[in-house]
Design a protein around this motif. Structure first.
Motif, PDB file in Angstrom:
ATOM      1  N   VAL A   1       0.859  -1.184   0.000  1.00 49.34           N
ATOM      2  CA  VAL A   1       0.000   0.000   0.000  1.00 49.34           C
ATOM      3  C   VAL A   1       0.898   1.238   0.000  1.00 49.34           C
ATOM      4  CG1 VAL A   1      -1.883   1.228   1.135  1.00 49.34           C
ATOM      5  CG2 VAL A   1      -1.748  -1.261   1.298  1.00 49.34           C
ATOM      6  N   ARG A   2       0.640   2.118  -0.941  1.00 45.74           N
ATOM      7  CA  ARG A   2       1.352   3.407  -0.989  1.00 45.74           C
ATOM      8  C   ARG A   2       0.442   4.473  -0.403  1.00 45.74           C
ATOM      9  NH1 ARG A   2       1.014   7.824  -4.474  1.00 45.74           N
ATOM     10  NH2 ARG A   2       2.946   9.038  -4.795  1.00 45.74           N
ATOM     11  N   TYR A   3       0.920   5.111   0.644  1.00 44.70           N
ATOM     12  CA  TYR A   3       0.181   6.185   1.298  1.00 44.70           C
ATOM     13  C   TYR A   3       0.804   7.526   0.911  1.00 44.70           C
ATOM     14  CZ  TYR A   3      -1.459   2.416   4.366  1.00 44.70           C
ATOM     15  OH  TYR A   3      -1.991   1.261   4.853  1.00 44.70           O
TER      16      TYR A   3
ATOM     17  N   ALA B   1      -5.248  10.291   3.966  1.00 45.43           N
ATOM     18  CA  ALA B   1      -4.141   9.892   3.082  1.00 45.43           C
ATOM     19  C   ALA B   1      -4.682   9.076   1.916  1.00 45.43           C
ATOM     20  CB  ALA B   1      -3.111   9.088   3.858  1.00 45.43           C
ATOM     21  N   SER B   2      -4.118   9.308   0.749  1.00 40.10           N
ATOM     22  CA  SER B   2      -4.516   8.524  -0.423  1.00 40.10           C
ATOM     23  C   SER B   2      -3.837   7.158  -0.368  1.00 40.10           C
ATOM     24  CB  SER B   2      -4.124   9.254  -1.706  1.00 40.10           C
ATOM     25  OG  SER B   2      -2.709   9.270  -1.850  1.00 40.10           O
ATOM     26  N   GLN B   3      -4.430   6.177  -1.066  1.00 37.90           N
ATOM     27  CA  GLN B   3      -3.904   4.821  -1.043  1.00 37.90           C
ATOM     28  C   GLN B   3      -3.914   4.247  -2.455  1.00 37.90           C
ATOM     29  OE1 GLN B   3      -5.318   2.348   2.475  1.00 37.90           O
ATOM     30  NE2 GLN B   3      -6.943   3.902   2.386  1.00 37.90           N
TER      31      GLN B   3
ATOM     32  N   GLU C   1      10.991  -1.900  -6.759  1.00 36.68           N
ATOM     33  CA  GLU C   1      10.458  -1.272  -7.966  1.00 36.68           C
ATOM     34  C   GLU C   1       9.197  -0.462  -7.672  1.00 36.68           C
ATOM     35  OE1 GLU C   1       9.823  -4.504 -10.594  1.00 36.68           O
ATOM     36  OE2 GLU C   1      11.952  -4.737 -11.139  1.00 36.68           O
ATOM     37  N   ILE C   2       8.343  -1.005  -6.796  1.00 36.76           N
ATOM     38  CA  ILE C   2       7.125  -0.264  -6.442  1.00 36.76           C
ATOM     39  C   ILE C   2       7.484   1.043  -5.753  1.00 36.76           C
ATOM     40  CG2 ILE C   2       5.067  -0.315  -4.992  1.00 36.76           C
ATOM     41  CD1 ILE C   2       4.833  -2.037  -7.478  1.00 36.76           C
ATOM     42  N   ILE C   3       8.458   1.011  -4.880  1.00 34.23           N
ATOM     43  CA  ILE C   3       8.845   2.227  -4.147  1.00 34.23           C
ATOM     44  C   ILE C   3       9.479   3.236  -5.107  1.00 34.23           C
ATOM     45  CG2 ILE C   3      10.400   3.109  -2.373  1.00 34.23           C
ATOM     46  CD1 ILE C   3       9.902   0.568  -0.807  1.00 34.23           C
ATOM     47  N   GLN C   4      10.292   2.757  -6.039  1.00 35.39           N
ATOM     48  CA  GLN C   4      10.919   3.668  -6.992  1.00 35.39           C
ATOM     49  C   GLN C   4       9.872   4.353  -7.867  1.00 35.39           C
ATOM     50  OE1 GLN C   4      13.786   1.785  -9.536  1.00 35.39           O
ATOM     51  NE2 GLN C   4      14.591   3.728 -10.341  1.00 35.39           N
ATOM     52  N   ASP C   5       8.897   3.586  -8.342  1.00 40.84           N
ATOM     53  CA  ASP C   5       7.835   4.190  -9.146  1.00 40.84           C
ATOM     54  C   ASP C   5       6.966   5.123  -8.315  1.00 40.84           C
ATOM     55  OD1 ASP C   5       8.763   2.761 -11.288  1.00 40.84           O
ATOM     56  OD2 ASP C   5       7.256   1.166 -11.138  1.00 40.84           O
ATOM     57  N   GLY C   6       6.675   4.750  -7.086  1.00 42.32           N
ATOM     58  CA  GLY C   6       5.820   5.586  -6.250  1.00 42.32           C
ATOM     59  C   GLY C   6       6.457   6.890  -5.862  1.00 42.32           C
TER      60      GLY C   6
ATOM     61  N   LEU D   1       1.494   9.958  -9.433  1.00 35.61           N
ATOM     62  CA  LEU D   1       0.376   9.021  -9.437  1.00 35.61           C
ATOM     63  C   LEU D   1      -0.898   9.710  -8.950  1.00 35.61           C
ATOM     64  CD1 LEU D   1       2.215   5.914  -7.952  1.00 35.61           C
ATOM     65  CD2 LEU D   1       1.744   6.426 -10.350  1.00 35.61           C
ATOM     66  N   PRO D   2      -2.050   9.192  -9.313  1.00 36.65           N
ATOM     67  CA  PRO D   2      -3.323   9.825  -8.896  1.00 36.65           C
ATOM     68  C   PRO D   2      -3.442   9.878  -7.367  1.00 36.65           C
ATOM     69  CG  PRO D   2      -3.705   8.177 -10.596  1.00 36.65           C
ATOM     70  CD  PRO D   2      -2.281   8.014 -10.168  1.00 36.65           C
ATOM     71  N   PHE D   3      -4.041  10.949  -6.927  1.00 40.38           N
ATOM     72  CA  PHE D   3      -4.287  11.119  -5.484  1.00 40.38           C
ATOM     73  C   PHE D   3      -5.703  10.600  -5.197  1.00 40.38           C
ATOM     74  CE2 PHE D   3      -5.363  13.475  -1.620  1.00 40.38           C
ATOM     75  CZ  PHE D   3      -4.220  13.273  -0.866  1.00 40.38           C
ATOM     76  N   TYR D   4      -5.773   9.319  -4.896  1.00 44.74           N
ATOM     77  CA  TYR D   4      -7.078   8.664  -4.718  1.00 44.74           C
ATOM     78  C   TYR D   4      -7.281   8.335  -3.240  1.00 44.74           C
ATOM     79  CZ  TYR D   4     -10.729   5.122  -4.917  1.00 44.74           C
ATOM     80  OH  TYR D   4     -11.883   4.407  -4.716  1.00 44.74           O
TER      81      TYR D   4
END
Length: 660
Positions: free
Chosen positions: A463-465, A495-497, A517-522, A527-530
């Motif tokens: 989960v990216r917050y 916080a968006s997720q 890789e997920i952390i580097q892209d995030g 990315l959208p603020f959802y």
């Protein structure tokens, strides 16, 4: 005669009970005192006791009288008890015979032997000085209610309990010399006599927040350290019991003890404070089982405390005795597992909650949480060990030189070091809604919710917050214009997720590379603020199950027996009331007089009584009386068709009668 006995059965029974009470029960409730053994009045002085004993002694020495062994022991014991000022005070004021067990022991020892062969003195003159840790006096007693902590007060000297209650409760002792306070804490019989039902020492407790002596609770069990501490922890402090370890129990902290005594109150208090992080169990150490514990937990001896870590991790063992402060320190160091569990009480601390912040602090705007979800099973344990090794891989990658490291793992290693990345595992069965929210798919039933079949598939997701600091600051300054705006702001988390599920193999390098890789892209991409409303984690009970059931278990088992024992004790106290016998005799006299008076009235006025009269022909005369009453009531009334034979009446002849 039989009719009279039936009529007077109630006063006869009351009279018999009164005589039985006066002649049998009451003398047993007031046995001869030690003063009676010496032939002097109760509460006589020490000098009078000595004079009375010298008279007996002179008769024995001169040979004028040769006492039996039983009589000699009674007189000698009474003399030694009543010449000691402290023992005499306790006997006169509280009715306590502290050395009675010694008399019984001497009787069994000498039996029918001559009194001259008995070793004197019977009682040892002990040191009565009190070395107590905290003596409570009459002047200090009102001040104990100013403290919110519970109190355990010992009346007379008892076992040392201060160390076991350190930091949990206050302890004190009341000397019997403080008659005002001691009598206040003692029990009273119906006749007003002060006594201690269980003798001395006696213990009373005041629960937390008690503001007066009305909430005093008296200990009625066996006088031992184990029994007292268990009663105080369970009944007064409402602390959970710690049970013995079994293979089926899912525990994290195991206490090894050589004595087999139950957990002390401060251990049970700490177990309640840390129940969200660990469960506890006890093990009684036996030398013949030492090899089992060594092979299982690598424990060499007791006392010891074992902290069970994640699957595949060596247990942490601490040896020696623990006090409150040391045990709290050790628990704080080991409360979290290598791969912590995501729970309602740990989500904020771990940084895996959209309503909170990262472990790095509120200034961090983007952070990540890698969650392993699944039902408790061997598959989940195996995957937990894998994720723990992923953490070790990132940690070692961050500590090694830049030339030796795999640059593909650098983003995850740096984020893990800066506390922007957290690893945790989730109980998918207990947190069904939370688990299904992130793993919503046709196969999520294999991971979330109750077990439907034998398949248990742990799944991994990240989960990216992200928090919008500008929006958070504006939200503080901006007030909602209406109720709808306020509800809209409360419906979503601040916080968006963004969630990404892992679909690769269980290889450690591949999982670590995927996280990186997920952390580097995030961190690099816009990315959208959802934002959404995340289901709340199912909160555990506010207190452990054993805490809530401890009092009920105590009251249903030991408490029920104690309740029956208390009722029997109260009945026994009333049997010693000398007013009962005269009351029964008076009730018998009043009942006899009432019945005699009622029977006399029946003889004098049988017709007015509802009871059968003395006439034997009453049933035969009843129809005649009814007829006379009916005729008398019809006199003077005009003739009517209801009369038996009206005036000027005659029989009209009938034609074509059937009688012809």
């Amino acid at each position: 005669m039989i009719s009279k006995v039936k009529a007077y059965w109630a006063p006869l029974i009351l009279f018999g009970l009164g005589l039985f009470y006066q002649l049998v029960v009451l003398p047993r409730s007031f046995p001869p005192s030690h003063y009676d053994a010496l032939g002097i009045k109760p509460y006589s002085s020490v000098e009078q006791v000595k004079e009375a004993y010298e008279k007996f002694s002179s008769k024995w020495n001169s040979g004028e009288e040769i006492p039996s062994t039983a009589d000699f022991l009674k007189i000698q014991y009474a003399y030694e008890l009543l010449t000691d000022p402290l023992w005499k005070r306790n006997y006169d004021v509280y009715g306590i015979d502290e050395q009675l067990h010694i008399l019984e022991k001497v009787r069994e020892q000498y039996g029918e032997e001559s009194y001259s062969r008995i070793d004197l003195p019977l009682l040892d003159a002990t040191d009565h000085s009190v070395h107590a840790f905290n003596v409570v006096t009459s002047e200090d007693f009102p001040s104990i209610f100013h403290d919110s902590k519970p109190w355990l007060i010992q009346i007379s000297v008892f076992l040392h309990l201060a160390a076991l209650l350190e930091g949990i409760a206050n302890t004190g002792m009341v000397e019997l010399g403080d008659i005002r306070l001691a009598t206040h804490l003692a029990e009273r019989k119906p006749i007003g006599q002060i006594f201690f039902r269980r003798g001395l020492p006696s213990l009373v407790a005041f629960p937390p927040g008690c503001k007066s002596s009305d909430c005093m609770t008296r200990f009625e069990g066996e006088l031992s350290v184990d029994a007292v501490t268990d009663w105080f922890a369970t009944a007064i402090l409402k602390l959970p019991r710690i049970f013995y370890y079994t293979k089926e129990s899912m525990v994290k902290v195991i206490f090894f003890s050589k004595t087999g005594e139950r957990a002390s109150p401060f251990v049970r208090q700490i177990s309640r404070n840390y129940w969200a992080y660990a469960s506890f169990a006890f093990v009684l150490w036996r030398e013949e089982e030492s090899s089992i514990w060594w092979n299982t937990f690598e424990v060499e001896s007791a006392p010891a405390i074992v902290f069970l870590k994640d699957p595949g991790v060596k247990p942490v063992v601490y040896y020696g005795s623990f006090n409150n402060s040391r045990l709290s320190e050790v628990m704080e160091q080991n409360k979290l597992q290598e791969l912590p569990q995501l729970r309602s009480v740990t989500s904020m601390e771990l940084g895996c909650d959209a309503r909170g912040y990262s472990r790095a602090g509120s200034d961090t705007t983007i952070w990540y949480c890698v969650i392993l979800a699944g039902r408790l099973s061997p598959e989940l344990n195996k995957m937990r060990e894998t994720m723990r090794r992923v953490q070790e891989t990132l940690l070692s990658d961050d500590e090694s030189n830049a030339a030796d490291t795999d640059q593909s793992l650098a983003p995850a290693a740096v984020a893990f070091r800066n506390k922007r990345l957290t690893f945790a595992w989730l109980d998918g069965e207990a947190q069904d809604r939370y688990c299904s929210f992130y793993l919503f798919s046709e196969t999520s039933f294999e991971t979330c919710g109750a077990r439907r079949d034998m398949s248990d598939v742990p799944r991994l997701f990240i989960v990216r917050y992200k928090r919008n600091t500008t929006e958070d600051e504006a939200k503080i300054e901006r007030k909602p214009r209406n109720i709808w705006d306020a509800m809209q702001e409360q419906e979503v988390d601040p916080a968006s997720q963004l969630v990404v599920r892992y679909n690769g193999s269980d290889e450690i390098p591949q999982i670590a590379k995927w996280v990186s890789e997920i952390i580097q892209d995030g961190d690099s991409k816009d990315l959208p603020f959802y934002r959404a409303k995340t289901p709340e984690l199912v909160p555990e009970d506010s207190e452990p199950l054993l805490t809530r059931s401890a009092q009920s278990l105590f009251s249903k088992s030991i408490g029920m027996k104690q309740r029956i024992r208390n009722i029997m004790g109260q009945c026994y106290d009333y049997l010693g009331d000398p007013r009962i016998g005269p009351a029964l005799l008076l009730a018998a006299l009043m009942s006899f007089g009432t019945i005699w008076l009622m029977r006399g009235q029946q003889r004098a006025h049988p017709s007015q009584s509802g009871q059968p009269g003395p006439s034997a022909n009453e049933d035969e005369n009843r129809p005649a009386r009814r007829k006379r009453a009916k005729q008398g009531s019809n006199e003077g009334r005009p003739p009517s068709i209801t009369d038996e034979e009206p005036k000027d009446a005659y029989q009209m002849p009938l034609l074509d009668s059937d009688s012809d």
